[in-house]
Design a protein around this motif. Structure first.
Motif, PDB file in Angstrom:
ATOM      1  N   ARG A 602       0.503  -0.606   0.020  1.00  0.00           N
ATOM      2  CA  ARG A 602       0.072  -0.009  -0.010  1.00  0.00           C
ATOM      3  C   ARG A 602       0.676   1.665   0.608  1.00  0.00           C
ATOM      4  O   ARG A 602       0.745   2.147  -0.709  1.00  0.00           O
ATOM      5  CB  ARG A 602      -1.105  -0.267   1.430  1.00  0.00           C
ATOM      6  N   VAL A 603       2.179   1.250   0.870  1.00  0.00           N
ATOM      7  CA  VAL A 603       3.284   2.193   0.947  1.00  0.00           C
ATOM      8  C   VAL A 603       3.883   2.252  -0.561  1.00  0.00           C
ATOM      9  O   VAL A 603       3.774   3.858  -1.260  1.00  0.00           O
ATOM     10  CB  VAL A 603       4.429   2.197   1.351  1.00  0.00           C
ATOM     11  N   PHE A 604       3.270   1.653  -1.587  1.00  0.00           N
ATOM     12  CA  PHE A 604       4.269   1.476  -2.927  1.00  0.00           C
ATOM     13  C   PHE A 604       2.932   2.367  -3.749  1.00  0.00           C
ATOM     14  O   PHE A 604       3.838   3.379  -4.737  1.00  0.00           O
ATOM     15  CB  PHE A 604       4.450   0.217  -3.761  1.00  0.00           C
ATOM     16  N   ASP A 605       1.553   2.359  -3.198  1.00  0.00           N
ATOM     17  CA  ASP A 605       0.193   2.362  -4.300  1.00  0.00           C
ATOM     18  C   ASP A 605       0.052   3.644  -3.851  1.00  0.00           C
ATOM     19  O   ASP A 605      -0.027   4.689  -4.537  1.00  0.00           O
ATOM     20  CB  ASP A 605      -0.882   1.263  -3.987  1.00  0.00           C
ATOM     21  N   ALA A 606       0.697   4.100  -2.566  1.00  0.00           N
ATOM     22  CA  ALA A 606       0.328   5.370  -1.835  1.00  0.00           C
ATOM     23  C   ALA A 606       1.652   6.116  -3.045  1.00  0.00           C
ATOM     24  O   ALA A 606       0.929   7.561  -2.896  1.00  0.00           O
ATOM     25  CB  ALA A 606       0.200   5.572  -0.656  1.00  0.00           C
ATOM     26  N   ALA A 607       2.734   6.169  -2.593  1.00  0.00           N
ATOM     27  CA  ALA A 607       3.779   6.822  -3.444  1.00  0.00           C
ATOM     28  C   ALA A 607       3.416   6.882  -5.071  1.00  0.00           C
ATOM     29  O   ALA A 607       4.003   7.956  -5.549  1.00  0.00           O
ATOM     30  CB  ALA A 607       5.048   6.154  -3.399  1.00  0.00           C
ATOM     31  N   SER A 608       2.573   5.817  -5.770  1.00  0.00           N
ATOM     32  CA  SER A 608       2.753   6.206  -6.553  1.00  0.00           C
ATOM     33  C   SER A 608       1.531   7.745  -6.940  1.00  0.00           C
ATOM     34  O   SER A 608       1.667   8.407  -8.188  1.00  0.00           O
ATOM     35  CB  SER A 608       2.659   4.898  -7.287  1.00  0.00           C
ATOM     36  N   ALA A 609       1.093   7.122  -6.285  1.00  0.00           N
ATOM     37  CA  ALA A 609      -0.377   8.345  -6.451  1.00  0.00           C
ATOM     38  C   ALA A 609       0.407  10.207  -6.100  1.00  0.00           C
ATOM     39  O   ALA A 609       0.036  10.763  -6.723  1.00  0.00           O
ATOM     40  CB  ALA A 609      -1.324   7.998  -5.430  1.00  0.00           C
ATOM     41  N   ILE A 610       1.113   9.744  -5.359  1.00  0.00           N
ATOM     42  CA  ILE A 610       1.333  11.419  -5.149  1.00  0.00           C
ATOM     43  C   ILE A 610       2.747  11.683  -5.823  1.00  0.00           C
ATOM     44  O   ILE A 610       2.499  13.114  -5.975  1.00  0.00           O
ATOM     45  CB  ILE A 610       2.090  11.036  -3.464  1.00  0.00           C
ATOM     46  N   LEU A 611       2.745  10.553  -6.363  1.00  0.00           N
ATOM     47  CA  LEU A 611       3.815  12.185  -7.468  1.00  0.00           C
ATOM     48  C   LEU A 611       2.730  11.369  -9.283  1.00  0.00           C
ATOM     49  O   LEU A 611       3.658  11.806 -10.215  1.00  0.00           O
ATOM     50  CB  LEU A 611       5.072  10.264  -7.619  1.00  0.00           C
ATOM     51  N   ASP A 612       1.488  11.550  -8.683  1.00  0.00           N
ATOM     52  CA  ASP A 612       0.403  11.609 -10.108  1.00  0.00           C
ATOM     53  C   ASP A 612       0.960  10.388 -10.962  1.00  0.00           C
ATOM     54  O   ASP A 612       1.272  10.877 -11.962  1.00  0.00           O
ATOM     55  CB  ASP A 612       1.120  13.085 -10.033  1.00  0.00           C
ATOM     56  N   ILE A 613       2.166   9.603 -10.558  1.00  0.00           N
ATOM     57  CA  ILE A 613       2.186   8.629 -12.086  1.00  0.00           C
ATOM     58  C   ILE A 613       1.185   8.128 -12.135  1.00  0.00           C
ATOM     59  O   ILE A 613       0.849   6.835 -12.891  1.00  0.00           O
ATOM     60  CB  ILE A 613       3.946   7.317 -11.417  1.00  0.00           C
ATOM     61  N   CYS A 614       0.062   7.501 -10.635  1.00  0.00           N
ATOM     62  CA  CYS A 614      -0.673   6.757 -11.326  1.00  0.00           C
ATOM     63  C   CYS A 614      -1.668   6.372  -9.954  1.00  0.00           C
ATOM     64  O   CYS A 614      -1.388   6.153  -8.707  1.00  0.00           O
ATOM     65  CB  CYS A 614      -0.112   4.711 -10.855  1.00  0.00           C
ATOM     66  N   GLN A 615      -3.270   7.049 -10.129  1.00  0.00           N
ATOM     67  CA  GLN A 615      -4.144   6.993  -9.184  1.00  0.00           C
ATOM     68  C   GLN A 615      -4.471   6.369  -9.179  1.00  0.00           C
ATOM     69  O   GLN A 615      -5.166   5.617  -7.298  1.00  0.00           O
ATOM     70  CB  GLN A 615      -4.346   8.788  -9.806  1.00  0.00           C
ATOM     71  N   LYS A 616      -5.047   5.453  -9.998  1.00  0.00           N
ATOM     72  CA  LYS A 616      -5.899   3.510  -9.752  1.00  0.00           C
ATOM     73  C   LYS A 616      -5.261   2.806 -10.723  1.00  0.00           C
ATOM     74  O   LYS A 616      -4.765   3.648 -11.761  1.00  0.00           O
ATOM     75  CB  LYS A 616      -7.061   4.372 -10.449  1.00  0.00           C
ATOM     76  N   ALA A 624       2.672  -0.136  -8.251  1.00  0.00           N
ATOM     77  CA  ALA A 624       4.313   0.004  -7.433  1.00  0.00           C
ATOM     78  C   ALA A 624       4.461  -0.182  -9.019  1.00  0.00           C
ATOM     79  O   ALA A 624       6.293   0.378  -9.180  1.00  0.00           O
ATOM     80  CB  ALA A 624       4.192  -1.393  -7.020  1.00  0.00           C
ATOM     81  N   ILE A 625       4.639  -0.700  -9.883  1.00  0.00           N
ATOM     82  CA  ILE A 625       4.654  -1.653 -11.008  1.00  0.00           C
ATOM     83  C   ILE A 625       5.767   0.027 -11.844  1.00  0.00           C
ATOM     84  O   ILE A 625       7.221   0.316 -12.489  1.00  0.00           O
ATOM     85  CB  ILE A 625       4.113  -1.963 -12.133  1.00  0.00           C
ATOM     86  N   GLU A 626       5.036   0.982 -12.468  1.00  0.00           N
ATOM     87  CA  GLU A 626       4.436   2.236 -12.933  1.00  0.00           C
ATOM     88  C   GLU A 626       5.393   2.963 -11.941  1.00  0.00           C
ATOM     89  O   GLU A 626       6.319   4.320 -12.462  1.00  0.00           O
ATOM     90  CB  GLU A 626       2.933   2.628 -13.191  1.00  0.00           C
ATOM     91  N   LEU A 627       5.553   3.489 -10.873  1.00  0.00           N
ATOM     92  CA  LEU A 627       6.198   3.560 -10.262  1.00  0.00           C
ATOM     93  C   LEU A 627       8.153   2.966 -10.140  1.00  0.00           C
ATOM     94  O   LEU A 627       8.890   4.224 -10.167  1.00  0.00           O
ATOM     95  CB  LEU A 627       6.291   2.914  -8.371  1.00  0.00           C
ATOM     96  N   GLU A 628       8.096   2.039  -9.659  1.00  0.00           N
ATOM     97  CA  GLU A 628       9.684   1.533 -10.598  1.00  0.00           C
ATOM     98  C   GLU A 628       9.552   1.930 -12.033  1.00  0.00           C
ATOM     99  O   GLU A 628      11.230   2.834 -12.546  1.00  0.00           O
ATOM    100  CB  GLU A 628       9.869   0.273 -10.130  1.00  0.00           C
ATOM    101  N   ASN A 629       9.240   2.108 -12.377  1.00  0.00           N
ATOM    102  CA  ASN A 629       8.950   1.934 -14.269  1.00  0.00           C
ATOM    103  C   ASN A 629       9.458   3.875 -14.266  1.00  0.00           C
ATOM    104  O   ASN A 629      10.584   3.891 -14.457  1.00  0.00           O
ATOM    105  CB  ASN A 629       7.888   2.255 -15.016  1.00  0.00           C
ATOM    106  N   ALA A 630       9.223   4.867 -13.388  1.00  0.00           N
ATOM    107  CA  ALA A 630       9.461   6.467 -13.191  1.00  0.00           C
ATOM    108  C   ALA A 630      10.878   6.558 -13.073  1.00  0.00           C
ATOM    109  O   ALA A 630      12.158   6.259 -13.437  1.00  0.00           O
ATOM    110  CB  ALA A 630       8.396   6.685 -12.771  1.00  0.00           C
ATOM    111  N   ALA A 631      10.788   5.393 -12.179  1.00  0.00           N
ATOM    112  CA  ALA A 631      12.641   5.795 -11.267  1.00  0.00           C
ATOM    113  C   ALA A 631      13.994   4.889 -12.194  1.00  0.00           C
ATOM    114  O   ALA A 631      15.149   5.547 -12.059  1.00  0.00           O
ATOM    115  CB  ALA A 631      12.914   4.793  -9.548  1.00  0.00           C
ATOM    116  N   VAL A 632      13.373   3.853 -13.023  1.00  0.00           N
ATOM    117  CA  VAL A 632      14.060   3.088 -13.910  1.00  0.00           C
ATOM    118  C   VAL A 632      14.584   4.465 -15.040  1.00  0.00           C
ATOM    119  O   VAL A 632      15.990   4.180 -15.367  1.00  0.00           O
ATOM    120  CB  VAL A 632      13.633   1.916 -14.232  1.00  0.00           C
ATOM    121  N   GLN A 633      13.476   4.617 -15.854  1.00  0.00           N
ATOM    122  CA  GLN A 633      13.367   6.009 -16.541  1.00  0.00           C
ATOM    123  C   GLN A 633      14.548   6.932 -16.251  1.00  0.00           C
ATOM    124  O   GLN A 633      15.363   7.351 -16.627  1.00  0.00           O
ATOM    125  CB  GLN A 633      12.452   5.914 -17.032  1.00  0.00           C
ATOM    126  N   TYR A 634      14.380   7.735 -14.947  1.00  0.00           N
ATOM    127  CA  TYR A 634      14.902   8.155 -14.346  1.00  0.00           C
ATOM    128  C   TYR A 634      16.393   7.586 -14.028  1.00  0.00           C
ATOM    129  O   TYR A 634      17.526   9.082 -14.924  1.00  0.00           O
ATOM    130  CB  TYR A 634      15.120   8.570 -12.615  1.00  0.00           C
TER     131      TYR A 634
END
Ligand code: ZN
Ligand code: FE
Length: 777
Positions: A602-616, A624-634
């Motif tokens: 849930r923390v990964f999901d929340a972080a992803s939403a806070i960064l407006d990467i994935c809200q739903k 979590a996957i899209e949060l990881e993707n954003a970090a990898v792309q960075y």
């Protein structure tokens, strides 16, 4: 034994393991003949039994060569031999024969998984003039469907879905010819015998070459075609055709989850993806899984991979797929089903689906039945090994050997609720089922029962104990409770850690880091960010994330923004009245439909939403996957690696430490609001989690003198996390273990349940032999 150097002696050999359906008997027969040995070989139940006569020295070499050069696809788990002198006057058999299979109901049973078409058959497939030129069912002793067409053991033509197809004289000749590579190949057929290919579209039905041509034409003109594979139907279309892929998304009810693409050969695949030698080895292995690869910039439409920097790529494994891809080029290949329902594998069910989904151009199938549903397996290579995301076709039903101590009574581990698999154990081996899916629908529950009956029948197993999750409302728990068997309920995260221990043969206490979405705790709260001191015999909770009030309801799990509102509420960040987040926070203040959770997922999901990467999330783990993707792309675009970690709280409590991520969450929120780069913040977040894993494990190592760490739970499907946490844990002096053969998430849960169950049953047996009176053998 009084045998002289050249005196003839007799040897009886029993070989167990994956030895049926992989060309083992022909191999033994050929080898015996090469050595000039007389005798016989046959399948008896799950084993291969050899009787050979010859000089002692030759027999010894014969056995050595069986063990050293077994056929590709086989795996010998045991070989018993008994040598004896011939009784006086005994008549030696002439030559070496393969006898009919026998069933004596003994011995461990290890059916072969399905095998991708081999190179020899592939050559013949495209060789003009060959009797199997362009035959969509070409196979031999080394390749072809196995588990998916097996009715029962021993593996013979009559016990498979090929029983319906009598062999023509040519095929029968080769089948009976010891010198032929189709000698005793149970799936053998050719252009004059065997199953018939057929293509049905809105105009009518065609067979054979016409069927291939029409399916190819449909695919080339933007159509979606259902294609019968090994463990079910695929829905296929061109990955270069944006409109076709878009309508496939509509058809499947799948908005965002990336699709896998099948490429005709490695060369074509390399144009679109980067593949390391290890990844290529996996791609070309007989299991032919979908492998997650870094994609290159290519003509493949964004519709296929959505936001992912990866592409799930795989190579053809059936002759039919080769025939098609040869003409169409790469194809999107996705399981034929409505999102989250089990894959369709029966012809009638496929036709019903077609009737309900007229957008489908046609169905390319045939009259050889698929007897079991098996999805494609999905694997990534990371941190020095495989990372299974789904273990099914090509791997199931390969047995996983358990540590010696676990050689206990037969049992059934029922698995979890999501990505359910179950596990049957017998004779020191664990048989994990293919992934059935989330048991949230009647269809999935029916598939669960069906698969369970099937596997129990096939493996001839009668469990005496059911192991399930502590969660009372899981469908798998309900199954255990109503099975009539004694039940052992196991804590979810303990099972995750035990799954790692089972794979690596660990029996002593380890530091278990179990991070996942949810699991029922022993204190009535929902766990998911756990540090355990665990052995197969039990565990203590040595530390965990602070339990935070979260909004209940099944829906919330899918809405990362709701998790974010809850965690921010806990961190003291309030949203202005009128916002949707404020409503969530109001519910929390009034304690309406809330529960407490220490979930890391849930923390990964929340972080992803806070960064407006994935809200739903549209699919499991998307946030979590899209949060990881954003970090990898960075990081890939040259972003600095050494960003400072986000702040976290650490508190010693009586029963272990508590990590408070509230400061981390509020800093993430503030930095993001001040225009911080989401990719950089996503990376900082990952780094923070790595840091806390290393800090907590080093602390537990100092305190308890335990060096082994097991990483389990769905959060560890995060490759970025593994790649950074593992080397740092090693530097800190810890020895790190993770799942290499089963998924770290709930798809591997049953293996851990089984290991704990076997251990518990044995401890009880040792203490009081009758403690589990209904254990059967
Ligand atoms: Zn072959
Ligand atoms: Fe879990």
């Amino acid at each position: 034994m009084a045998a002289g150097k050249s005196a003839i002696v007799k040897i009886a050999i029993r070989i167990s393991g994956v030895v049926q359906g992989v060309g083992f008997r022909p191999f033994v027969a050929r080898l015996a003949r090469a050595h000039g040995l007389a005798g016989t070989v046959r399948n008896i139940s799950g084993q291969v039994c050899v009787e050979a006569f010859g000089p002692l020295e030759t027999l010894t070499r014969f056995v050595h060569e069986i063990q050293t050069f077994p056929p590709a696809g086989s795996a010998i788990s045991g070989l018993e031999q008994q040598m004896g002198a011939l009784p006086a006057g005994a008549v030696l058999p002439q030559g070496f024969a393969i006898l009919d299979s026998e069933e004596d109901g003994t011995g461990p049973v290890m059916p072969s998984p399905d095998l991708a078409i081999c190179d020899d058959c592939l050559c013949e497939l495209f060789a003009t003039g060959d009797p199997r030129y362009r035959n969509p069912f070409i196979s031999c002793t080394h390749c072809g469907p196995r588990f998916s067409i097996l009715r029962r053991l021993p593996y013979d033509r009559v016990t498979t879905a090929m029983a319906d197809f009598p062999m023509c004289p040519l095929c029968h000749g080769q089948y009976a010819d010891p010198g032929d590579r189709r000698y005793h190949a149970q799936t053998v057929c050719c252009n004059t015998c065997g199953p018939t290919l057929r293509y049905q579209n809105h105009q009518g039905t065609e067979t054979g070459e016409k069927a291939v041509a029409s399916a190819v034409a449909a695919l080339q003109t933007g159509g979606i075609v259902a294609i019968k594979g090994i463990g079910g139907y695929h829905l296929a279309c061109s990955p270069f055709d944006e409109a076709a892929v878009a309508s496939l998304r509509v058809l499947k009810g799948r908005e965002c989850k990336p699709f896998a693409v099948m490429f005709g050969d490695l060369e074509t695949l390399r144009v679109h993806c980067e593949a390391s030698p290890e990844e290529e080895k996996l791609l070309t292995s007989p299991a032919r899984p979908i492998v997650l690869l870094r994609r290159r910039v290519s003509e493949i439409t964004d519709q296929v991979y959505t936001t992912s920097p990866d592409l799930g790529a795989f190579l053809p494994y059936t002759p039919l797929q080769h025939l098609l891809l040869h003409q169409t080029g790469p194809l999107v290949m996705t399981s034929a089903n409505v999102s989250s329902l089990p894959i369709l594998y029966e012809d009638m069910a496929m036709l019903r689906f077609w009737r309900d989904h007229p957008a489908l151009a046609g169905v390319l199938g045939h009259d050889r039945a698929i007897l079991r549903r098996l999805d494609d397996s999905v694997v990534a290579v990371t941190a020095g090994g495989s990372l299974f995301l789904r273990r099914a076709r090509g791997y199931v039903p390969l047995a996983i050997p358990l540590p010696h101590k676990a050689d206990g009574p037969p049992l059934l581990a029922c698995g979890g609720q999501e990505k359910n698999t179950f596990c049957l154990c017998q004779g020191g081996y664990a048989y994990l089922s293919a992934e059935i899916g989330d048991l949230d629908t009647c269809q999935a529950e029916a598939a669960y029962r069906e698969t369970l009956d099937d596997m129990q029948g096939l493996l001839r197993m009668k469990p005496g104990l059911a192991v399930c999750d502590l969660h009372p409302d899981y469908a798998s728990t309900r199954y255990a409770r109503t099975s009539g068997l004694p039940v052992l309920a196991v804590q979810h995260h303990h099972a995750h850690i035990a799954a790692v221990m089972a794979e690596h043969g660990l029996t002593e206490k380890v530091i278990g880091v179990a991070f996942d979405g949810t699991g029922y705790g022993t204190d009535g709260t929902i766990w998911g960010g756990e540090f355990l001191l665990a052995s197969p015999a039990g565990f203590v909770r040595a530390g965990h994330l602070k339990a935070v009030p979260m909004l209940g309801g099944d829906e919330s799990v899918r809405h990362g923004w709701k998790s974010a509102a809850c965690l921010l509420h806990d961190a003291g960040v309030a949203f202005p009245a009128g916002t949707r987040q404020a409503l969530v926070q109001q519910a929390l203040r009034h304690d309406v439909n809330t529960y407490r959770s220490s979930s890391m997922g849930r923390v990964f999901d929340a972080a992803s939403a806070i960064l407006d990467i994935c809200q739903k999330s549209d699919y499991d783990g998307q946030g979590a996957i899209e949060l990881e993707n954003a970090a990898v792309q960075y990081l890939q675009s040259g972003g600095a690696q050494d960003l400072p970690p986000l702040p976290c709280g650490w508190q010693e409590a009586q029963d272990g430490f508590i990590i408070d991520l509230a400061p981390c969450i509020s800093t993430l929120y503030e930095d993001s609001h001040q225009g911080g780069d989401p990719g950089a913040l996503a990376w900082r977040f990952h780094r923070t989690i790595c840091d806390l894993v290393v800090t907590a494990c080093a602390y537990l190592m100092r305190r308890h003198g335990i060096q082994n760490v097991a990483l389990g739970g769905g959060v560890f499907a995060n490759r970025l996390l593994l790649q950074h946490a593992i080397p740092r844990l090693s530097e800190a002096g810890l020895k790190v273990y993770r799942n290499l053969q089963v998924p770290p998430g709930d798809g591997g849960l049953a293996l851990g349940q089984a290991y704990i169950g076997l251990w518990t049953a044995q401890e009880k047996e040792e203490a009081a032999p009758c403690a589990l009176p209904s254990l059967e053998n």
